[in-house]
Design an enzyme around this catalytic site. Structure first.
Site, PDB file in Angstrom:
ATOM      1  N   ASP A 169      -8.652  -5.648  13.199  1.00 24.79           N
ATOM      2  CA  ASP A 169      -8.780  -5.850  14.645  1.00 24.79           C
ATOM      3  C   ASP A 169      -7.729  -6.784  15.218  1.00 24.79           C
ATOM      4  O   ASP A 169      -7.154  -6.517  16.273  1.00 24.79           O
ATOM      5  CB  ASP A 169     -10.173  -6.434  14.980  1.00 24.79           C
ATOM      6  CG  ASP A 169     -11.288  -5.417  14.808  1.00 24.79           C
ATOM      7  OD1 ASP A 169     -11.011  -4.217  14.868  1.00 24.79           O
ATOM      8  OD2 ASP A 169     -12.433  -5.853  14.611  1.00 24.79           O
ATOM      9  N   HIS A 183     -13.591   1.187  15.226  1.00 21.89           N
ATOM     10  CA  HIS A 183     -14.332   0.056  15.799  1.00 21.89           C
ATOM     11  C   HIS A 183     -13.772  -0.164  17.196  1.00 21.89           C
ATOM     12  O   HIS A 183     -12.561  -0.062  17.415  1.00 21.89           O
ATOM     13  CB  HIS A 183     -14.159  -1.186  14.928  1.00 21.89           C
ATOM     14  CG  HIS A 183     -14.842  -2.415  15.453  1.00 21.89           C
ATOM     15  ND1 HIS A 183     -16.109  -2.389  16.014  1.00 21.89           N
ATOM     16  CD2 HIS A 183     -14.432  -3.717  15.511  1.00 21.89           C
ATOM     17  CE1 HIS A 183     -16.452  -3.618  16.372  1.00 21.89           C
ATOM     18  NE2 HIS A 183     -15.448  -4.437  16.086  1.00 21.89           N
ATOM     19  N   SER A 226       0.811  -1.217   0.000  1.00 15.82           N
ATOM     20  CA  SER A 226       0.000   0.000   0.000  1.00 15.82           C
ATOM     21  C   SER A 226       0.848   1.272   0.000  1.00 15.82           C
ATOM     22  O   SER A 226       0.337   2.360  -0.283  1.00 15.82           O
ATOM     23  CB  SER A 226      -0.912   0.016   1.237  1.00 15.82           C
ATOM     24  OG  SER A 226      -1.842  -1.037   1.200  1.00 15.82           O
ATOM     25  N   GLY A 249     -15.149   1.390   3.218  1.00 16.64           N
ATOM     26  CA  GLY A 249     -14.317   2.533   2.875  1.00 16.64           C
ATOM     27  C   GLY A 249     -14.470   3.036   1.452  1.00 16.64           C
ATOM     28  O   GLY A 249     -14.483   4.253   1.205  1.00 16.64           O
TER      29      GLY A 249
END
Length: 331
Positions: free
Chosen positions: A83, A108, A53, A134
């Site tokens: 998470d 979250h 990324s 997203g």
């Protein structure tokens, strides 16, 4: 009724002169970072060295650095990695730099609610949770609107955690649609419950059960796929647009009567009792402990279940039928 905040309730200038660190550049990360950047906020993306990324974020015009470097320089750190790796990333690269006056944010509440991350007492801890994937969040923002969001404050060391979180919510576009007050506990437990019993677990199990019932009764798998899977989007779109009432107004009277008279026979008290047990597992932390242990063990059950589901006959039938639908390829 929960408080709802809009543009008039949020002061974007509170982020002026601050550096916002976005940890992760996946579905949520890219949307948060780009929306904030378009709103004139100073953003830096935190990734591990060698991340695929990294060049994507740079091509999009964003500054990129390692997570530790971002944690050092950022005033606000938004955790947007999955998470199951957040606690490790936090311990290794962020915790040493969580100095007094900084803000730690989440989209979250899992790791805060289940105490996988325990921030120091002299930092603000808040949550802005956009209620959309997203890519949809980014798409809607570019069109000039926004997706709704949830806001929660876990720790207000500065006395301004709510105002600053609202500024962030405005920066990512959520106040254009409305931001609702909640708590880390409520967001986490309702989110997990919705995923497990309705949105993901419930829906996929219902689709497969209907498909299997028709195929076992001798009907063509293609017909079973259309009736139990393909047409689901049409119904969900109607519900999304105008609730259950609009969906029922839009379908035939035959379908509406079948809804009222047969639906409760499928989702009966036995199903409700199972839902209550699942909620209890979320509330008492046993699901969280199971998922954390699963990841520590290398995900043996998760990987086996993923493979098993990928091999279900509905997947092969659906792949063939979708290949015939040219309009889907344009989506």
């Amino acid at each position: 009724m929960a408080n709802v905040y809009y543009e008039k309730d949020a002061n974007l200038s509170l982020l002026k002169g601050k550096t916002i660190g976005i940890i992760g550049y996946g579905s949520q990360g890219h949307a948060h970072a780009l929306n904030l950047k378009d709103n004139g906020v100073n953003v830096v993306v935190g990734l591990y060295q060698g991340s695929a990324s990294w060049p994507k974020a740079e091509v999009a015009g964003l500054r990129v650095a390692t997570v530790a470097e971002v944690a050092q320089q950022a005033d606000v750190i938004m955790m947007l990695v999955p998470d199951h790796i957040q606690s490790q990333v936090y311990r290794d690269s962020i915790q040493p730099y969580m100095k007094r006056g900084k803000t730690l944010m989440f989209a979250h509440g899992f790791n805060i609610h289940y105490q996988q991350i325990v921030p120091p007492p002299d930092v603000d801890v808040s949550m802005v949770a956009p209620k959309a994937p997203g890519h949809r969040m980014r798409e809607i923002f570019v069109q000039g609107s926004g997706v709704p969001g949830l806001l929660a404050i876990h720790q207000d060391s500065s006395g301004k955690a709510r105002e600053n979180a609202l500024a962030y919510a405005r920066g990512v576009g959520c106040t254009r649609a409305g931001v609702l007050d909640t708590t880390f506990k409520e967001e986490t437990e309702t989110d997990l419950f919705g995923e497990q019993t309705v949105l993901c677990g419930g829906v996929t199990a219902l689709i497969k059960a209907g498909f299997e019932t028709l195929v076992e009764a001798g009907y063509q798998p293609e017909s079973a796929y259309f009736e139990c899977c393909h047409e689901l989007k049409l119904i969900v779109d109607l519900i999304y647009q105008g609730g259950l009432g609009y969906m029922r107004y839009s379908i035939s009277d035959t379908a509406e009567y079948g809804d009222y008279s047969r639906g409760p026979r499928v989702i009966d008290d036995h199903v409700r009792q199972n839902m209550k047990r699942i909620l209890e597992e979320i509330q008492n932390g046993s699901f969280a402990r199971e998922w954390i242990a699963e990841n520590k063990a290398g995900r043996p059950r998760f990987n086996a279940l993923r493979q098993q589901e990928a091999e279900h006959p509905i997947e092969e039938v659906g792949k063939t039928l979708r290949g015939m639908m040219g309009f889907l390829k344009q989506a």
